[in-house]
Design a protein around this motif. Structure first.
Motif, PDB file in Angstrom:
ATOM      1  N   THR A 236     -32.103  35.785 -14.622  1.00  0.00           N
ATOM      2  CA  THR A 236     -33.111  34.780 -14.962  1.00  0.00           C
ATOM      3  C   THR A 236     -32.831  34.303 -16.384  1.00  0.00           C
ATOM      4  OG1 THR A 236     -34.610  36.402 -15.919  1.00  0.00           O
ATOM      5  CG2 THR A 236     -34.849  35.959 -13.545  1.00  0.00           C
ATOM      6  N   LEU A 237     -33.397  33.141 -16.721  1.00  0.00           N
ATOM      7  CA  LEU A 237     -33.215  32.603 -18.077  1.00  0.00           C
ATOM      8  C   LEU A 237     -33.722  33.583 -19.127  1.00  0.00           C
ATOM      9  CD1 LEU A 237     -34.168  28.853 -17.797  1.00  0.00           C
ATOM     10  CD2 LEU A 237     -32.136  29.756 -18.901  1.00  0.00           C
ATOM     11  N   ALA A 238     -34.885  34.196 -18.849  1.00  0.00           N
ATOM     12  CA  ALA A 238     -35.476  35.116 -19.827  1.00  0.00           C
ATOM     13  C   ALA A 238     -34.527  36.269 -20.130  1.00  0.00           C
ATOM     14  CB  ALA A 238     -36.812  35.642 -19.307  1.00  0.00           C
ATOM     15  N   ASN A 239     -33.858  36.795 -19.091  1.00  0.00           N
ATOM     16  CA  ASN A 239     -32.914  37.907 -19.304  1.00  0.00           C
ATOM     17  C   ASN A 239     -31.594  37.421 -19.892  1.00  0.00           C
ATOM     18  OD1 ASN A 239     -34.732  39.778 -18.383  1.00  0.00           O
ATOM     19  ND2 ASN A 239     -33.989  39.749 -16.276  1.00  0.00           N
ATOM     20  N   GLY A 240     -31.118  36.268 -19.407  1.00  0.00           N
ATOM     21  CA  GLY A 240     -29.841  35.719 -19.893  1.00  0.00           C
ATOM     22  C   GLY A 240     -29.894  35.370 -21.366  1.00  0.00           C
ATOM     23  N   LEU A 241     -31.030  34.802 -21.802  1.00  0.00           N
ATOM     24  CA  LEU A 241     -31.150  34.389 -23.206  1.00  0.00           C
ATOM     25  C   LEU A 241     -31.442  35.577 -24.128  1.00  0.00           C
ATOM     26  CD1 LEU A 241     -33.045  30.997 -22.788  1.00  0.00           C
ATOM     27  CD2 LEU A 241     -30.609  31.376 -23.129  1.00  0.00           C
ATOM     28  N   LEU A 242     -32.007  36.629 -23.537  1.00  0.00           N
ATOM     29  CA  LEU A 242     -32.185  37.870 -24.313  1.00  0.00           C
ATOM     30  C   LEU A 242     -30.809  38.457 -24.630  1.00  0.00           C
ATOM     31  CD1 LEU A 242     -33.910  40.267 -25.412  1.00  0.00           C
ATOM     32  CD2 LEU A 242     -33.822  41.251 -23.120  1.00  0.00           C
ATOM     33  N   GLY A 243     -29.943  38.538 -23.578  1.00  0.00           N
ATOM     34  CA  GLY A 243     -28.593  39.086 -23.770  1.00  0.00           C
ATOM     35  C   GLY A 243     -27.684  38.146 -24.526  1.00  0.00           C
ATOM     36  N   GLY A 244     -27.753  36.846 -24.186  1.00  0.00           N
ATOM     37  CA  GLY A 244     -26.789  35.882 -24.740  1.00  0.00           C
ATOM     38  C   GLY A 244     -27.115  35.399 -26.136  1.00  0.00           C
ATOM     39  N   MET A 245     -28.427  35.330 -26.458  1.00  0.00           N
ATOM     40  CA  MET A 245     -28.808  34.784 -27.777  1.00  0.00           C
ATOM     41  C   MET A 245     -29.767  35.684 -28.545  1.00  0.00           C
ATOM     42  SD  MET A 245     -29.229  30.735 -26.957  1.00  0.00           S
ATOM     43  CE  MET A 245     -29.390  30.186 -28.657  1.00  0.00           C
ATOM     44  N   GLU A 250     -40.440  37.517 -24.160  1.00  0.00           N
ATOM     45  CA  GLU A 250     -41.780  36.915 -24.134  1.00  0.00           C
ATOM     46  C   GLU A 250     -41.737  35.462 -24.638  1.00  0.00           C
ATOM     47  OE1 GLU A 250     -41.350  39.790 -26.666  1.00  0.00           O
ATOM     48  OE2 GLU A 250     -40.861  40.550 -24.676  1.00  0.00           O
ATOM     49  N   GLN A 251     -40.886  35.246 -25.649  1.00  0.00           N
ATOM     50  CA  GLN A 251     -40.789  33.889 -26.233  1.00  0.00           C
ATOM     51  C   GLN A 251     -40.245  32.903 -25.192  1.00  0.00           C
ATOM     52  OE1 GLN A 251     -38.193  33.672 -29.671  1.00  0.00           O
ATOM     53  NE2 GLN A 251     -38.560  31.494 -29.954  1.00  0.00           N
ATOM     54  N   VAL A 252     -39.217  33.340 -24.442  1.00  0.00           N
ATOM     55  CA  VAL A 252     -38.610  32.467 -23.424  1.00  0.00           C
ATOM     56  C   VAL A 252     -39.622  32.213 -22.301  1.00  0.00           C
ATOM     57  CG1 VAL A 252     -36.717  32.199 -21.775  1.00  0.00           C
ATOM     58  CG2 VAL A 252     -36.281  33.279 -23.984  1.00  0.00           C
ATOM     59  N   VAL A 253     -40.284  33.286 -21.845  1.00  0.00           N
ATOM     60  CA  VAL A 253     -41.263  33.157 -20.759  1.00  0.00           C
ATOM     61  C   VAL A 253     -42.400  32.216 -21.177  1.00  0.00           C
ATOM     62  CG1 VAL A 253     -42.990  34.402 -19.382  1.00  0.00           C
ATOM     63  CG2 VAL A 253     -40.701  35.368 -19.685  1.00  0.00           C
ATOM     64  N   ALA A 254     -42.868  32.348 -22.418  1.00  0.00           N
ATOM     65  CA  ALA A 254     -43.951  31.480 -22.923  1.00  0.00           C
ATOM     66  C   ALA A 254     -43.509  30.020 -22.930  1.00  0.00           C
ATOM     67  CB  ALA A 254     -44.360  31.919 -24.324  1.00  0.00           C
ATOM     68  N   ALA A 255     -42.264  29.768 -23.360  1.00  0.00           N
ATOM     69  CA  ALA A 255     -41.742  28.384 -23.392  1.00  0.00           C
ATOM     70  C   ALA A 255     -41.629  27.825 -21.972  1.00  0.00           C
ATOM     71  CB  ALA A 255     -40.387  28.349 -24.089  1.00  0.00           C
ATOM     72  N   LEU A 256     -41.145  28.653 -21.041  1.00  0.00           N
ATOM     73  CA  LEU A 256     -41.032  28.214 -19.645  1.00  0.00           C
ATOM     74  C   LEU A 256     -42.413  27.891 -19.073  1.00  0.00           C
ATOM     75  CD1 LEU A 256     -38.339  30.766 -18.343  1.00  0.00           C
ATOM     76  CD2 LEU A 256     -38.026  28.295 -18.593  1.00  0.00           C
ATOM     77  N   GLU A 257     -43.381  28.746 -19.381  1.00  0.00           N
ATOM     78  CA  GLU A 257     -44.757  28.515 -18.880  1.00  0.00           C
ATOM     79  C   GLU A 257     -45.320  27.205 -19.427  1.00  0.00           C
ATOM     80  OE1 GLU A 257     -46.966  32.083 -19.706  1.00  0.00           O
ATOM     81  OE2 GLU A 257     -46.205  33.085 -17.897  1.00  0.00           O
ATOM     82  N   GLU A 258     -45.044  26.953 -20.687  1.00  0.00           N
ATOM     83  CA  GLU A 258     -45.511  25.699 -21.306  1.00  0.00           C
ATOM     84  C   GLU A 258     -44.900  24.479 -20.591  1.00  0.00           C
ATOM     85  OE1 GLU A 258     -45.584  23.718 -25.746  1.00  0.00           O
ATOM     86  OE2 GLU A 258     -45.432  25.891 -25.631  1.00  0.00           O
ATOM     87  N   MET A 259     -43.713  24.683 -20.028  1.00  0.00           N
ATOM     88  CA  MET A 259     -43.043  23.600 -19.291  1.00  0.00           C
ATOM     89  C   MET A 259     -43.456  23.572 -17.813  1.00  0.00           C
ATOM     90  SD  MET A 259     -39.240  24.164 -20.908  1.00  0.00           S
ATOM     91  CE  MET A 259     -38.405  23.131 -19.703  1.00  0.00           C
ATOM     92  N   GLY A 260     -44.321  24.503 -17.441  1.00  0.00           N
ATOM     93  CA  GLY A 260     -44.741  24.560 -16.036  1.00  0.00           C
ATOM     94  C   GLY A 260     -43.709  25.208 -15.133  1.00  0.00           C
ATOM     95  N   PRO A 262     -41.694  28.867 -13.726  1.00  0.00           N
ATOM     96  CA  PRO A 262     -41.970  30.300 -13.566  1.00  0.00           C
ATOM     97  C   PRO A 262     -41.099  31.151 -14.492  1.00  0.00           C
ATOM     98  CG  PRO A 262     -40.617  29.523 -11.740  1.00  0.00           C
ATOM     99  CD  PRO A 262     -40.988  28.315 -12.542  1.00  0.00           C
ATOM    100  N   ALA A 263     -41.571  32.365 -14.779  1.00  0.00           N
ATOM    101  CA  ALA A 263     -40.821  33.304 -15.624  1.00  0.00           C
ATOM    102  C   ALA A 263     -39.481  33.669 -14.987  1.00  0.00           C
ATOM    103  CB  ALA A 263     -41.660  34.559 -15.856  1.00  0.00           C
ATOM    104  N   SER A 264     -39.401  33.499 -13.650  1.00  0.00           N
ATOM    105  CA  SER A 264     -38.169  33.877 -12.930  1.00  0.00           C
ATOM    106  C   SER A 264     -37.138  32.739 -12.868  1.00  0.00           C
ATOM    107  CB  SER A 264     -38.527  34.293 -11.498  1.00  0.00           C
ATOM    108  OG  SER A 264     -39.158  33.186 -10.847  1.00  0.00           O
TER     109      SER A 264
END
Length: 284
Positions: A236-245, A250-260, A262-264
């Motif tokens: 998932t983006l949340a896991n990929g960006l944790l490892g990659g950047m 939580e920050q990625v999930v919050a940004a995704l939620e703001e965009m409507g 899902p965390a997945s």
């Protein structure tokens, strides 16, 4: 001057100079006048244009370009081809051949010196292993150019123009579509080349945008984000960006939620617009 698009003329030149194909340079010369005409037409070359040709080979396409353009600057890495080019292009006084590696050439300077800083057109029949770095180098360095008309492997052309949700979609698709509008011009079977490659090819024209179609606060950050999102496609983006950047989940999930979203959500599902918005939210 003999038309090098005709196979027997190409063979005659190669025999005259005892030319040996270099695998390291990925050399395959076009031997089909119809395809050559199609490329020059697709590149929309006019008598006002300065054209940068990358990888002229023995000068086959250079001849066609020189007939249509005001000036052609051809950059060839293989020293063995320089005397051949001096011969095959001797009839044209509007061609300059540079024996250099395009990755080390200051294209901006060529644009300044040859075209008073106005955007040039790039035409290339590139070895496939180096297509992407060359194209991305030209786009990312913001060299003044109108378009890049290039022969690429069929699969690479597909990757450049697909959208989200397909397995071809990835960092290259997004990078090309951020800078340019990709259009497939022609499909070229392997038998149009000498020696014959193992794959079919596609001619694609990338027309440079005046302004990118999306607004981002930081271009480099956007592309770092895109690369990290596709480095491990299954994550998932949340896991990929944790490892990659190293971005907190939580920050990625919050940004995704703001965009409507899902965390997945995965990278392959996001459009260029969504990546731009995510980049701006995370950068904030």
């Amino acid at each position: 001057m003999a038309d090098l698009g005709i196979p027997r003329n190409t063979i005659a030149v190669l025999q005259k100079y005892n030319f040996v194909f270099q695998k390291k340079f990925g050399q395959n010369f076009l031997i089909d006048p119809r395809v050559l005409e199609k490329i020059v037409d697709a590149a929309q070359i006019t008598p006002q244009d300065c054209v940068l040709e990358i990888g002229p080979g023995i000068g086959t396409m250079t001849q066609y370009l020189a007939e249509s353009a005001r000036e052609v600057v051809a950059v060839e890495i293989d020293r063995a081809l320089i005397p051949i080019l001096q011969d095959t292009l001797s009839a044209y006084d509007n061609v300059t051949v540079l024996n250099q590696d395009i990755m080390k050439v200051d294209v901006g300077r060529i644009v300044e010196e040859r075209n008073q800083g106005r955007p040039i057109k790039v035409v290339a029949n590139l070895p496939y292993y180096i297509t992407t770095p060359i194209i991305m180098g030209l786009l990312e360095n913001h060299v003044p150019l109108q378009s890049i008309t290039v022969m690429v492997q069929k699969e690479v052309a597909e990757r450049m123009q697909v959208g989200p949700g397909t397995k071809e979609y990835g960092a290259l698709s997004l990078a090309v579509q951020y800078y340019a509008m990709p259009e497939v011009v022609a499909h070229v079977p392997a038998n149009c080349f000498m020696p014959r490659p193992n794959v079919d090819s596609t001619v694609i024209r990338l027309t440079r945008y005046q302004e990118p179609p999306v607004e981002v606060a930081d271009e480099k950050y956007l592309f770092a984000l895109i690369r990290a999102s596709f480095n491990q496609r299954r994550k998932t983006l949340a896991n990929g960006l944790l490892g990659g950047m190293g971005l907190p989940r939580e920050q990625v999930v919050a940004a995704l939620e703001e965009m409507g979203l899902p965390a997945s959500a995965r990278g392959e599902a996001l459009t260029l617009e969504q990546f731009a918005r995510l980049s701006n939210l995370l950068k904030r």
